[in-house]
Design a protein around this motif. Structure first.
Motif, PDB file in Angstrom:
ATOM      1  N   ASP A 176       4.920  -4.902 -11.718  1.00 56.35           N
ATOM      2  CA  ASP A 176       4.592  -3.654 -11.030  1.00 56.35           C
ATOM      3  C   ASP A 176       4.622  -3.837  -9.507  1.00 56.35           C
ATOM      4  O   ASP A 176       3.755  -3.333  -8.788  1.00 56.35           O
ATOM      5  CB  ASP A 176       3.207  -3.162 -11.479  1.00 56.35           C
ATOM      6  CG  ASP A 176       3.110  -1.644 -11.469  1.00 56.35           C
ATOM      7  OD1 ASP A 176       4.132  -0.982 -11.246  1.00 56.35           O
ATOM      8  OD2 ASP A 176       1.991  -1.130 -11.676  1.00 56.35           O
TER       9      ASP A 176
ATOM     10  N   GLU B 298       9.089   1.880   4.995  1.00 52.47           N
ATOM     11  CA  GLU B 298       8.253   3.054   5.250  1.00 52.47           C
ATOM     12  C   GLU B 298       6.777   2.783   4.946  1.00 52.47           C
ATOM     13  O   GLU B 298       5.917   3.578   5.333  1.00 52.47           O
ATOM     14  CB  GLU B 298       8.716   4.230   4.396  1.00 52.47           C
ATOM     15  CG  GLU B 298       8.531   4.025   2.886  1.00 52.47           C
ATOM     16  CD  GLU B 298       8.787   5.296   2.075  1.00 52.47           C
ATOM     17  OE1 GLU B 298       8.215   6.338   2.416  1.00 52.47           O
ATOM     18  OE2 GLU B 298       9.563   5.219   1.096  1.00 52.47           O
ATOM     19  N   LEU B 299       6.501   1.681   4.276  1.00 48.11           N
ATOM     20  CA  LEU B 299       5.118   1.363   3.937  1.00 48.11           C
ATOM     21  C   LEU B 299       4.365   0.783   5.133  1.00 48.11           C
ATOM     22  O   LEU B 299       3.186   0.465   5.020  1.00 48.11           O
ATOM     23  CB  LEU B 299       5.084   0.371   2.760  1.00 48.11           C
ATOM     24  CG  LEU B 299       5.777   0.858   1.484  1.00 48.11           C
ATOM     25  CD1 LEU B 299       5.792  -0.233   0.430  1.00 48.11           C
ATOM     26  CD2 LEU B 299       5.098   2.118   0.949  1.00 48.11           C
TER      27      LEU B 299
ATOM     28  N   PRO C 113      12.535   1.284  -4.324  1.00 51.19           N
ATOM     29  CA  PRO C 113      12.499   2.737  -4.185  1.00 51.19           C
ATOM     30  C   PRO C 113      12.232   3.261  -2.772  1.00 51.19           C
ATOM     31  O   PRO C 113      12.404   4.446  -2.517  1.00 51.19           O
ATOM     32  CB  PRO C 113      11.338   3.131  -5.111  1.00 51.19           C
ATOM     33  CG  PRO C 113      10.429   1.946  -5.083  1.00 51.19           C
ATOM     34  CD  PRO C 113      11.328   0.748  -4.966  1.00 51.19           C
ATOM     35  N   PHE C 114      11.816   2.380  -1.887  1.00 52.36           N
ATOM     36  CA  PHE C 114      11.280   2.896  -0.624  1.00 52.36           C
ATOM     37  C   PHE C 114      12.345   3.083   0.457  1.00 52.36           C
ATOM     38  O   PHE C 114      13.389   2.436   0.457  1.00 52.36           O
ATOM     39  CB  PHE C 114      10.170   1.975  -0.117  1.00 52.36           C
ATOM     40  CG  PHE C 114       9.033   1.846  -1.084  1.00 52.36           C
ATOM     41  CD1 PHE C 114       8.219   2.933  -1.362  1.00 52.36           C
ATOM     42  CD2 PHE C 114       8.806   0.658  -1.767  1.00 52.36           C
ATOM     43  CE1 PHE C 114       7.186   2.832  -2.288  1.00 52.36           C
ATOM     44  CE2 PHE C 114       7.779   0.545  -2.686  1.00 52.36           C
ATOM     45  CZ  PHE C 114       6.964   1.630  -2.951  1.00 52.36           C
TER      46      PHE C 114
ATOM     47  N   ARG D 155      -2.349  -1.099   3.527  1.00 55.07           N
ATOM     48  CA  ARG D 155      -3.620  -1.724   3.909  1.00 55.07           C
ATOM     49  C   ARG D 155      -3.372  -2.939   4.800  1.00 55.07           C
ATOM     50  O   ARG D 155      -4.141  -3.208   5.726  1.00 55.07           O
ATOM     51  CB  ARG D 155      -4.426  -2.060   2.665  1.00 55.07           C
ATOM     52  CG  ARG D 155      -4.938  -0.771   2.015  1.00 55.07           C
ATOM     53  CD  ARG D 155      -5.378  -0.890   0.583  1.00 55.07           C
ATOM     54  NE  ARG D 155      -5.784   0.439   0.100  1.00 55.07           N
ATOM     55  CZ  ARG D 155      -5.772   0.814  -1.162  1.00 55.07           C
ATOM     56  NH1 ARG D 155      -5.373  -0.008  -2.098  1.00 55.07           N
ATOM     57  NH2 ARG D 155      -6.153   2.035  -1.497  1.00 55.07           N
TER      58      ARG D 155
ATOM     59  N   PHE E 158       6.367  -2.560  -7.147  1.00 53.65           N
ATOM     60  CA  PHE E 158       6.580  -1.440  -6.226  1.00 53.65           C
ATOM     61  C   PHE E 158       5.344  -0.564  -6.114  1.00 53.65           C
ATOM     62  O   PHE E 158       4.962  -0.163  -5.011  1.00 53.65           O
ATOM     63  CB  PHE E 158       7.829  -0.662  -6.646  1.00 53.65           C
ATOM     64  CG  PHE E 158       9.014  -1.580  -6.698  1.00 53.65           C
ATOM     65  CD1 PHE E 158       9.676  -1.937  -5.552  1.00 53.65           C
ATOM     66  CD2 PHE E 158       9.409  -2.170  -7.894  1.00 53.65           C
ATOM     67  CE1 PHE E 158      10.727  -2.845  -5.571  1.00 53.65           C
ATOM     68  CE2 PHE E 158      10.468  -3.069  -7.934  1.00 53.65           C
ATOM     69  CZ  PHE E 158      11.120  -3.409  -6.765  1.00 53.65           C
ATOM     70  N   ASN E 159       4.707  -0.296  -7.266  1.00 51.70           N
ATOM     71  CA  ASN E 159       3.422   0.389  -7.174  1.00 51.70           C
ATOM     72  C   ASN E 159       2.419  -0.506  -6.460  1.00 51.70           C
ATOM     73  O   ASN E 159       1.553  -0.022  -5.724  1.00 51.70           O
ATOM     74  CB  ASN E 159       2.909   0.756  -8.563  1.00 51.70           C
ATOM     75  CG  ASN E 159       3.741   1.847  -9.195  1.00 51.70           C
ATOM     76  OD1 ASN E 159       4.121   2.805  -8.533  1.00 51.70           O
ATOM     77  ND2 ASN E 159       4.059   1.703 -10.471  1.00 51.70           N
ATOM     78  N   GLY E 160       2.534  -1.814  -6.682  1.00 51.36           N
ATOM     79  CA  GLY E 160       1.635  -2.745  -6.002  1.00 51.36           C
ATOM     80  C   GLY E 160       1.802  -2.686  -4.496  1.00 51.36           C
ATOM     81  O   GLY E 160       0.837  -2.487  -3.761  1.00 51.36           O
TER      82      GLY E 160
ATOM     83  N   ALA F 268       3.068  -0.390  -2.824  1.00 58.92           N
ATOM     84  CA  ALA F 268       2.778   0.950  -2.306  1.00 58.92           C
ATOM     85  C   ALA F 268       1.334   1.067  -1.834  1.00 58.92           C
ATOM     86  O   ALA F 268       1.024   1.862  -0.933  1.00 58.92           O
ATOM     87  CB  ALA F 268       3.054   2.000  -3.383  1.00 58.92           C
ATOM     88  N   SER F 269       0.438   0.282  -2.429  1.00 58.94           N
ATOM     89  CA  SER F 269      -0.949   0.308  -1.943  1.00 58.94           C
ATOM     90  C   SER F 269      -1.282  -0.927  -1.107  1.00 58.94           C
ATOM     91  O   SER F 269      -2.083  -0.847  -0.167  1.00 58.94           O
ATOM     92  CB  SER F 269      -1.937   0.446  -3.112  1.00 58.94           C
ATOM     93  OG  SER F 269      -1.717  -0.544  -4.088  1.00 58.94           O
ATOM     94  N   LEU F 270      -0.654  -2.059  -1.404  1.00 60.92           N
ATOM     95  CA  LEU F 270      -0.920  -3.280  -0.628  1.00 60.92           C
ATOM     96  C   LEU F 270      -0.442  -3.132   0.823  1.00 60.92           C
ATOM     97  O   LEU F 270      -1.163  -3.463   1.773  1.00 60.92           O
ATOM     98  CB  LEU F 270      -0.210  -4.478  -1.255  1.00 60.92           C
ATOM     99  CG  LEU F 270      -0.763  -5.033  -2.568  1.00 60.92           C
ATOM    100  CD1 LEU F 270       0.267  -5.935  -3.234  1.00 60.92           C
ATOM    101  CD2 LEU F 270      -2.048  -5.810  -2.310  1.00 60.92           C
TER     102      LEU F 270
END
Lengths: 362, 437
Positions: free
Chosen positions: B304, B103-104, B88-89, B315, B306-308, B310-312
């Motif tokens: 999961d 983008e992450l 998705p990114f 950081r 992509f949600n993973g 998104a926060s990993l």
């Protein structure tokens, strides 16, 4: 008499989809894809015809909403784009679009009952309201501190509610543009090492509007996310938690979507480890009796489906569509087909209805 | 041309057998010359002791950032946005013209001109149990002996330098202690001293009641007991025990390494597990530790993904970009080889749990610092990110490259394993010139 359902048809897209929605007129089924496309099927007549795709989005198109009376579909994508199309046209033109409606992943769309406004939410922590007529931004609601995953509107009061990745649920005062009330669904969230796990995946109001249900998982760990599907109910007036139900085991993971069926039960779909999926009908009025398992309380459970990601009720109140992922979807390393191609997965969509309805039709 | 080591054929044809090494003229000569040195450096010695002396004076260091479980190349270094496997990114422009990353990683995008990225990595093992050790031992294939992890190899080849601190420290979440297994045939002395959860080794401080004289007497007793224990045993074990104890004692004198971090540093590196450990890693490098491995867990995103990510990823992005910039601003980057990698990448195919599985076929490794050309991106995957186009690089190529970057001639330098000369990096591989200065 136990609930039973029949699969009346299976639509088999060649690529993966995470959501499928019946249009309010009931004549079309619209799904979002992974390559910035919206797909349409005509449900008129006996044959399911795939119509021309709707282009203009980027990335994943998961968020889909409809005008209640006009043939308008509002869709949001993972690059932050928001667009409106006439889904009844042979080759739908873009009526309006906002390429950067959100900064990043637009997760959900909900449309007000009178069709004059819609709300969207996403990665930029915001909830935004737009005029459906022209896509004009009317309000930016700030109060979440992380990605906002889901939205729902109260059918009578038209209160807008949003749920985020950390389990915070906010009911907004749209006139003042501020949070009015908050609900704590942090049981749906776990900080695991560097990862935010869980969040409010979906929400639904009880038909009488007195209870707000939020769905997700009771997270056990990150990485390969594990958890038990969980639905929590809050009394809408008092904010007190009045309902909680685990719906499976650790590997079943998420309640991805839920919606009340006309029979009064809460339909929910779950997706967890590849191959596991459930279609569930939950009696939200029944308390679990002492000595009984929660499982025994469910009026209906179908765990033969693989990775169920969305459920959509047809406007007739009986039929519904469940979006799944093909079986055998996972595996380490290269797996090639007989022609040596690396192929992706696809998403069978099951059109189902109560067995008695099917019998009556026959 | 996609160059892959033929692992099946090579098990017969190319596997480094002891006989082959003995028959090598160069190695035979080296072996003869060095035969008298056996036993001086543990189970595994070096064929060229003079080179070892020279390397021990080098001020080069290594920061090895290990992303355990498998970072998705598609959500990091090699995005394929708006394709069926792309996720998705979005991708974002970096400071290198024409080079985009996920983008992450906005902070890393700002320092891309400092980095060298290889998007054309192809390895073999698609399981953690095989991939984690084999990648860290530089094994494209089984070599018949258990090679040392990169940290142990550097500890052996370059020693402690001028620092009394252990040459190989592993900063990690979870438990600490001495991890001798990393050393392979080099012997336990070259294992890793693990710092768990940011905590110093237990009993770092001497009890207040213990006087200097009492402590000295205690050490004499310990040395006596060690000598008794070592008598009649393989000398490498006693040697390893003494070495580890001495190193730990050196840490006792550096309590500041474990003191509460400066709030400004916490803000820079991120108030996260990885931010904390990366900061400790930098302090260890400042203190002169030769090789520091900083470990992050929880990246095995079969579910999961992509949600993973998104926060990993944000950081990781913060901690990684912070340490690179910090080392540069402190003037340390020119002497420090920085590497960030996993044991493999993740499948392009998205499974039913919206996850990605293990994918060694096409992934990415990033590096910077001493000996590494900055602002270069090599290797290329196809449009959907499924396979590497043109030349692929295996882990053996990277070991050659990293040794070369540290000033070690990877084509000439050899270990001695019980009299057996063995190449420090795989025979079938070679340094990647495009990554080297």
């Amino acid at each position: 008499m136990p609930l039973t359902f029949d699969t009346t048809e299976t639509i088999t897209p060649t690529t993966q989809r995470l959501s499928a929605r019946f249009t309010p007129c009931g004549k079309y089924l619209i799904t979002g894809g992974f390559e910035g496309l919206l797909y349409r099927w005509s449900l008129i007549g006996d044959e399911r015809t795939e119509l021309s795709v709707i282009k203009g989005h980027h990335g994943w198109v998961e968020a889909i909403g409809f005008h209640p009376t006009e043939s308008r579909v509002y869709s949001g994508d993972s690059w932050g784009g928001l667009a409106c199309h006439d889904y009844s046209e042979e080759n739908p033109t873009t009526l309006w679009s906002r390429e950067f409606a959100h900064d990043g992943w637009l997760r959900a769309i909900t449309v007000g009952a009178d069709g004059s406004w819609l709300a969207s939410c996403g990665k930029d922590h915001s909830v935004q309201c737009w005029k459906t007529k022209n896509g004009k931004l009317t309000q930016r609601l700030v109060g979440h501190e992380t990605d906002v995953y889901s939205l729902v509107v109260h059918s009578e009061s038209q209160s807008l509610v949003s749920g985020d990745a950390h389990g915070k649920v906010i009911a907004w005062n749209r006139k003042k543009g501020v949070p009015e009330r908050k609900f704590d669904a942090s049981e749906l969230f776990l900080q695991h090492r560097l990862q935010d796990v869980g969040g409010v995946k979906c929400m639904a109001f009880a038909p009488d509007g007195k209870t707000l249900f939020v769905g997700g998982t009771r997270p056990k760990g990150g990485g390969n996310v594990q958890g038990v599907p969980l639905i929590i109910g809050f009394d809408w007036d008092s904010g007190e938690e009045v309902f909680q139900r685990e719906l499976g085991v650790v590997g079943d993971v998420y309640v991805h979507e839920m919606q009340f069926h006309s029979n009064g039960y809460l339909m929910a779909v779950t997706s967890g480890n590849p191959g596991t999926g459930q279609l569930l009908f939950v009696d939200t009025n029944a308390a679990v009796k002492e000595g009984e398992s929660e499982e025994s309380e469910l009026p209906y459970r179908n765990n033969k489906l693989s990775n169920c990601h969305s459920i959509s009720l047809h406007p007739d109140g009986q039929q519904f569509a469940v979006t799944t992922t093909s079986k055998g979807s996972n595996g380490n390393g290269r797996r090639l087909d007989k022609d040596g191609n690396y192929v992706g997965n696809h998403s069978p969509i099951y059109l189902m209805q109560p067995s008695n309805v099917a019998n009556e039709k026959q | 041309m996609n160059r892959r080591i033929n692992h099946q054929a090579s098990s017969q044809k190319q596997l480094c057998t002891p006989a082959q090494h003995v028959m090598s003229r160069r190695r035979l000569l080296g072996s003869t010359a060095a035969a008298g040195l056996l036993g001086m450096g543990g189970l595994g010695g070096l064929v060229q002791p003079l080179i070892a002396d020279e390397l021990s004076q080098s001020n080069k260091q290594v920061l090895f950032i290990w992303i355990d479980g498998g970072m998705s190349q598609l959500e990091s270094w090699d995005p394929k946005p708006n394709t069926k496997f792309g996720g998705p990114f979005r991708s974002i422009q970096t400071t290198l013209p024409g080079i985009r990353i996920s983008e992450l990683m906005p902070k890393t995008a700002e320092i891309m001109h400092l980095l060298a990225l290889d998007r054309g990595v192809t390895t073999v093992d698609n399981s953690h149990s095989a991939g984690v050790p084999r990648i860290q031992r530089g094994d494209p294939k089984d070599r018949g002996v258990i090679y040392p992890y990169f940290g142990s190899a550097v500890a052996k080849l370059m020693g402690q330098g001028n620092s009394p601190l252990p040459p190989y420290i592993w900063v990690k979440p979870g438990s600490g202690g001495f991890k001798y297994q990393d050393a392979g045939f080099l012997g336990p002395r070259y294992g890793a001293l693990a710092i768990g959860d940011g905590q110093p080794p237990p009993n770092l401080l001497l009890p207040e009641a213990l006087s200097h004289d009492d402590n000295a007497a205690r050490n004499r007793l310990r040395n006596f007991a060690n000598a008794q224990y070592a008598a009649g045993r393989n000398p490498t074990f006693g040697e390893a025990q003494s070495f580890v104890f001495d190193s730990a004692q050196a840490l006792m004198n550096r309590q500041s390494l474990f003191s509460d971090p400066d709030p400004a540093d916490v803000e820079l590196y991120g108030d996260t597990e990885l931010g904390r450990d990366m900061l400790i890693g930098r302090k260890m490098l400042e203190a002169g530790v030769r090789f520091v491995k900083v470990n992050s867990y929880g990246w095995d995103t079969h579910g999961d993904n992509f949600n993973g990510h998104a926060s990993l990823m944000p950081r990781f992005d913060q901690a990684f970009s912070a340490v690179v910039l910090d080392l540069e601003q402190r003037g340390m980057l020119d002497n420090t080889l920085v590497i960030a990698m996993s044991e493999f990448g993740r499948t392009p195919r998205i499974n039913g749990h919206i996850g990605r599985d293990h994918w060694p076929e096409a992934w990415s490794i990033v590096m910077t610092g001493t000996g590494i050309r900055r602002g270069v991106v090599i290797g290329e995957t196809n449009k959907t990110g499924t396979f590497v186009e043109n030349d692929a690089h295996d882990i053996g190529d990277f070991f050659h490259t990293w040794f070369t970057a540290l000033g070690i001639n990877s084509l000439e330098t050899e270990y001695l394993n019980n009299g057996q000369p063995l190449p420090i990096a795989h025979d079938d591989c070679k340094p990647i010139k495009e990554l080297l200065t």
